[in-house]
Write an enzyme that holds these catalytic residues in place. Structure first.
Site, short mmCIF file in Angstrom:
data_model
loop_
_atom_site.label_atom_id
_atom_site.label_comp_id
_atom_site.label_asym_id
_atom_site.label_seq_id
_atom_site.Cartn_x
_atom_site.Cartn_y
_atom_site.Cartn_z
N THR A 208 -13.64 -29.01 -14.89
CA THR A 208 -14.28 -30.26 -15.30
C THR A 208 -15.44 -29.99 -16.25
OG1 THR A 208 -13.67 -31.24 -13.17
CG2 THR A 208 -15.33 -32.38 -14.46
N GLU A 424 -17.37 -2.09 15.79
CA GLU A 424 -17.65 -2.09 14.35
C GLU A 424 -17.76 -0.66 13.82
OE1 GLU A 424 -17.38 -4.77 12.76
OE2 GLU A 424 -17.28 -6.03 14.55
#
Length: 634
Positions: A208, A424
């Site tokens: 746009t 982790e």
């Protein structure tokens, strides 16, 4: 705005006038008094307690007797007929009386009384119709009028200088600007400018904005409308609005019509169950005729934007309509740097800001994502009452967008913290040791979003495809968390569910889509996943036998088992590094590349940047790390 105000005032005036007339018509002279029976009234007359009487004929029949007693009390009597001797009784007992004839209502009042309810209904209907239509010009009769908003040269200041990160797309559309400025340049050589330009790209890439920049550069009227503005609840409104929009554009030619999200009306005709939507198809048919029918719209260029070009009707994409498709893709690292420089002009930034480092650390970000990154960084700077936005604010904003917001208030048991730290650490260790994996940027056990911990990997550069070895390494990295839980915590938790889902899907795609299986060869075994509402078959076509699908399952099982075994051997062979990495996470909650390098080299990890206090004693609960110490530069 004035039309809306006038509509509301007119409706309420009509309603008020009708109600006033009706109430006045049925009003009885503002005479209030006690209602008594006729015989009781005669007794009061005989007892000489009545001072005056007014006899008034009712419009509906009968007589209304309004009496005033000697002590000024008011009485009301309704009689269907009058006794002939009443007048004599009144005269004999000294009562003053008066006779009023029946009041004939005026013609206007009669009309208002009879037509009043209908006028109220009509007024309310007009009011709500105007509300449904947004109060535009013409009120309830503006259904077929275009809702396009026109931006002229004075209202549109966007130029190509405001658009960055899509140089190829800008080059494609600059011809439109040259044509709108000097049409003879192309026409003298027999060239014809494209009548329609379709901007295609993911959400947030600036489609746009690029269209507005074209209108701003060419200094021509710019009609902007959304695809959903054509479709209404009334049949034929969409086609009428298309006709009206092109009529307005012809009067302002040369000009640009921009239709945002054209897939709302440009979907494949005849698609879906039950034959599709007739109103949407009528709108599309009218648009096809207006763009390239018997009448040629000279000087009117139609631009449209969509992120779903696969569902558009083929007639809309043929030459003569949208005969040029411009792809506005996600920006590369150089484009991201340009976009960041454009947005950082709007905020005060510090001297330590390096747009190139931020660009390398934000792969896959669109222009809208980068604008959001700058805005989030400015908000972080405002929270700490800073005068300028510094690099640490951008790091916090980047971590928030990519890993989710921190949930430091979430209280976790020490066992669960240790489990998360080893989980982790397993991901990070396998990612550092496997070939062709993205570098580990940061590991944290601070809950972010819906995750209890995050291991974030950042690619060194933009990547547009993946090879087999990289995909196998990715599967091994995904299994590292669960393996670490089994080896060091001697348990299995639900935290690895998403890892398993991603690993299984990746292995399945390798076998069924990408032909990366030596056993099954380069053949597609995936099911047809075409959408139902695109004019395709409702049922999925499976062209694979049951025996072949069993081989597919066995091949997926083999890939998963092999990569699981590789990841387990890496973790079991580097237990000292796993313990050091988990300890650092428990102490500091977040470690980055520098700490990981120290651990992998067998050195004690250095404290995070800006860490002012000594690390807590290992094994005990850790205080939350400061925000500045938790983040390092990419």
């Amino acid at each position: 705005m004035n039309n809306q105000w006038f509509s509301k005032v007119a409706v309420w005036l009509v309603i008020g006038l009708v109600l006033f007339t009706v109430f006045k018509q049925f009003d009885r002279g503002n005479f209030s008094g006690s209602q008594i029976g006729y015989s009781e009234f005669l007794d009061e007359v005989q007892a000489k307690r009545i001072k005056s009487v007014t006899l008034q004929e009712n419009p509906g029949g009968g007589t209304e007797i309004l009496a005033v007693t000697s002590d000024d009390k008011r009485l009301r009597v309704t009689a269907t007929y009058l006794d002939r001797g009443l007048v004599g009784d009144l005269r004999n007992n000294g009562v003053k009386f008066d006779v009023k004839p029946r009041e004939e209502p005026s013609v206007l009042m009669s009309l208002l009384v009879s037509w009043g309810p209908m006028l109220i209904l009509i007024g309310v209907w007009i009011y709500f119709m105007r509300q449904m239509q947004g109060g535009g010009k013409g009120g309830a009769f503006s259904f077929g009028k275009s809702k396009a908003r026109m931006l002229d040269e004075a209202n549109n200041s966007t130029t190509f200088a405001d658009v960055a990160g899509c140089d190829e797309a800008k080059e494609e559309v600059k011809e439109l600007v040259d044509f709108l400025k000097d049409p003879q340049k192309f026409q003298k050589l027999g060239g014809r400018i494209p009548r329609g330009v379709l901007l295609v790209g993911p959400p947030g890439t600036g489609k746009t904005l690029l269209a507005k920049a074209i209108a701003g550069e060419a200094k021509v009227p710019f009609f902007s409308i959304s695809g959903s503005d054509f479709v209404e609840m009334f049949v034929g409104v969409g086609a009428a609005r298309v006709r009206d929009m092109f009529e307005q554009a012809k009067k302002s030619a040369p000009c640009i019509i921009f239709i945002d999200e054209i897939d709302a009306v440009g979907r494949h005709r005849g698609a879906g169950l039950g034959g599709g939507n007739d109103e949407r198809e009528q709108t599309l048919n009218q648009m096809l005729v207006e763009m390239d029918g018997f009448e040629t719209n000279m000087g009117v260029i139609v631009m449209a934007a969509t992120n779903r070009p696969d569902i558009l009707d083929p007639a809309l994409l043929r030459p003569g309509r949208f005969d040029r498709q411009v792809y506005v893709t996600l920006p590369d690292v150089r484009g991201r740097e340009q976009i960041l420089n454009v947005h950082m002009r709007k905020v005060p930034v510090g001297q330590d800001i390096k747009a190139d480092i931020l660009a390398r650390g934000t792969p896959g970000f669109s222009g809208a994502d980068l604008a959001n990154l700058v805005n989030e960084a400015a908000l972080f700077a405002a929270r700490r009452n800073a005068r300028v936005v510094e690099m640490v604010d951008f790091e916090k904003a980047k971590d928030k967008i990519m890993m989710g917001p921190e949930r430091k208030s979430m209280v976790m048991a020490e066992e669960e913290r240790r489990n998360t730290a080893y989980h982790e650490s397993g991901h990070a260790l396998v990612a550092r040791l496997m070939p062709k994996t993205d570098p580990v940027h940061k590991v944290t056990i601070i809950p972010r979003g819906r995750a209890l911990g995050v291991t974030m990997q950042l690619p060194e550069g933009d990547r547009y495809s993946m090879d087999k070895e990289r995909m196998l390494s990715t599967i091994s990295v995904l299994f590292g968390g669960r393996i670490a839980e089994e080896v060091f915590m001697h348990q299995m938790t639900t935290g690895a569910s998403n890892d398993f889902e991603r690993a299984t899907q990746l292995a399945r795609d390798m076998v069924t889509r990408y032909g990366m299986s030596d056993e099954l060869g380069p053949m597609v075994y995936a099911e047809n996943e075409g959408e139902v509402f695109l004019g395709r078959s409702v049922t999925k076509q499976v062209n694979v036998s049951e025996q072949t699908m069993q081989k597919v399952d066995l091949e997926i099982r083999r890939i998963i088992d092999e990569q699981y075994g590789i990841a387990r051997r890496l973790i079991e062979g580097n237990q000292d590094k796993m313990h050091a990495m988990a300890k650092a996470l428990l102490d500091w909650e977040t470690i980055d590349t520098e700490q990981l390098d120290d651990i992998m080299e067998g050195k004690p990890p250095r404290p995070p940047k800006d860490w002012s206090s000594p690390p807590p004693r290992s094994g005990g609960p850790s205080e939350p790390v400061s925000a500045d110490g938790a983040h390092a530069a990419a």
